[in-house]
Scaffold this motif. Structure first.
Motif, short mmCIF file in Angstrom:
data_model
loop_
_atom_site.label_atom_id
_atom_site.label_comp_id
_atom_site.label_asym_id
_atom_site.label_seq_id
_atom_site.Cartn_x
_atom_site.Cartn_y
_atom_site.Cartn_z
N LEU A 1 10.70 -11.90 -7.94
CA LEU A 1 11.52 -12.65 -8.90
C LEU A 1 10.80 -12.91 -10.21
N ASP A 2 9.47 -13.03 -10.17
CA ASP A 2 8.70 -13.26 -11.39
C ASP A 2 8.11 -11.97 -11.96
N TYR A 3 7.53 -11.17 -11.12
CA TYR A 3 6.84 -9.94 -11.54
C TYR A 3 7.81 -8.82 -11.90
N GLY A 4 8.97 -8.80 -11.27
CA GLY A 4 9.95 -7.76 -11.55
C GLY A 4 9.87 -6.61 -10.56
N LEU A 5 10.19 -5.40 -11.04
CA LEU A 5 10.18 -4.20 -10.20
C LEU A 5 8.83 -3.52 -10.29
N SER A 6 8.38 -2.96 -9.17
CA SER A 6 7.08 -2.28 -9.19
C SER A 6 7.04 -1.12 -8.22
N THR A 7 6.03 -0.26 -8.42
CA THR A 7 5.78 0.88 -7.54
C THR A 7 4.27 1.05 -7.39
N THR A 8 3.86 1.92 -6.49
CA THR A 8 2.43 2.04 -6.18
C THR A 8 1.69 2.97 -7.14
N ASN A 9 2.41 3.69 -7.99
CA ASN A 9 1.78 4.69 -8.85
C ASN A 9 2.07 4.40 -10.32
N LEU A 10 1.01 4.35 -11.12
CA LEU A 10 1.16 3.98 -12.54
C LEU A 10 1.97 5.02 -13.32
N PHE B 1 12.10 -7.09 -1.06
CA PHE B 1 12.12 -8.33 -1.82
C PHE B 1 10.91 -9.21 -1.49
N GLY B 2 10.42 -9.91 -2.50
CA GLY B 2 9.25 -10.75 -2.33
C GLY B 2 7.96 -9.95 -2.30
N LYS B 3 8.02 -8.69 -2.71
CA LYS B 3 6.84 -7.83 -2.71
C LYS B 3 6.56 -7.30 -4.11
N LYS B 4 5.31 -6.97 -4.34
CA LYS B 4 4.94 -6.35 -5.62
C LYS B 4 3.81 -5.37 -5.39
N SER B 5 3.72 -4.42 -6.30
CA SER B 5 2.72 -3.38 -6.16
C SER B 5 1.94 -3.24 -7.45
N PHE B 6 1.03 -2.29 -7.45
CA PHE B 6 0.07 -2.12 -8.54
C PHE B 6 0.72 -1.90 -9.90
N ASN C 1 0.85 -1.18 0.00
CA ASN C 1 0.00 0.00 0.00
C ASN C 1 0.89 1.24 0.00
N GLU C 2 0.40 2.29 -0.63
CA GLU C 2 1.19 3.51 -0.73
C GLU C 2 1.36 4.18 0.62
N GLY D 1 14.84 3.77 -7.29
CA GLY D 1 14.22 3.26 -6.09
C GLY D 1 12.89 2.59 -6.45
N VAL D 2 12.52 1.54 -5.72
CA VAL D 2 11.30 0.79 -6.04
C VAL D 2 10.54 0.47 -4.76
N ASP D 3 9.28 0.08 -4.92
CA ASP D 3 8.48 -0.35 -3.77
C ASP D 3 8.51 -1.86 -3.60
#
Length: 250
Positions: free
Chosen positions: A175-184, A209-214, A61-62, A169-171
């Motif tokens: 390992l499968d989804y890659g890098l992500s952040t909370t804002n498109l 690590f082990g986390k993903k966002s929107f 969550n943001e 910087g990332v949120d």
């Protein structure tokens, strides 16, 4: 059940585990492991993820930058100091947004001239006092929660520049989804940054690590190096290196 104890003990050590690794370790089928993980999740002992399980909720969550600044401060400063050593004399770099990127701006001390392109307002406030640093502040809409610029105006500027390095910087790092952040829109701007740089260096403390966002930024094959702290599990480090990512632990 002994199998459940082994799963939880492995998870406590590694923080994130994958179904296929558990199959090999316990000599059982993937169906059996998935049933075990489902049962353990129902008991509130873990969170299931795509292809595995985590001790922490993998969906982010943001949070406002003022909250993030108080989290893992020592680790972020260590990562930032290591990242600053990657900057060469007369270099041109790009800095995205985030609290670890803000920390990096405090440790940048160029020997000669340095050009910095950034979306981070806080980073500029630190860099502006050094006359050896030429700053290109990206313009556009301000994202209040991260004190950074987003939008098409910023992306348009990046079409006409090229840098040696991007500090990103990332949120979340999955390992499968890659890098992500909370804002498109921030993810889309980060994607433009990736195209405009020769080398991408991700600054992320081990909690990411082990986390993903929107909003997905990119796959891991777009990353050259990740600088993190010693909280990263040996299994995650190994799998990142198998994907061709250099992992530096401070």
């Amino acid at each position: 059940m002994q199998r459940h104890e082994i799963i939880l003990n492995t998870l406590a050590k590694e923080k994130h585990i994958e179904v296929l690794d558990l199959c090999k370790q316990l000599d059982v089928s993937a169906v059996t492991i998935r049933k075990d993980l489902k049962l353990l999740e129902e008991k509130g002992l873990l969170f299931r993820t795509h292809g595995g399980a985590s001790l922490e909720n993998p969906y982010i969550n943001e949070k406002a930058v003022i909250e993030k600044e108080k989290i893992s401060v020592e680790e972020k400063n260590g990562i930032a100091q290591a990242a600053a050593k990657r900057i060469d004399e007369n270099d041109s770099i790009m800095m995205a947004s985030g609290t670890t990127i803000q920390a990096l701006s405090k440790f940048i001390k160029p020997k000669n001239k340095l050009t910095v392109i950034t979306s981070s307002l806080h980073a500029v406030l630190h860099l502006i006092h050094d006359k050896n640093i030429e700053i290109l502040q990206l313009g556009g809409y301000i994202r209040h929660s991260s004190a950074s610029v987003i939008g098409s105006y910023a992306a348009h500027i990046l079409e006409n520049v090229s840098c040696s390095k991007l500090f990103l910087g990332v949120d979340g790092i999955d390992l499968d989804y890659g890098l992500s952040t909370t804002n498109l829109e921030e993810a889309q701007l980060n994607q433009k940054m990736l195209v405009s740089t020769q080398r991408t260096i991700v600054l992320a403390d081990s909690s990411k690590f082990g986390k993903k966002s929107f909003a997905k930024i990119c796959d891991l094959d777009a990353v050259n190096e990740i600088i993190t702290d010693k909280g990263i599990s040996s299994l995650t480090k190994k799998k990142l290196e198998e994907k061709g990512v250099e992992v530096t632990i401070i």
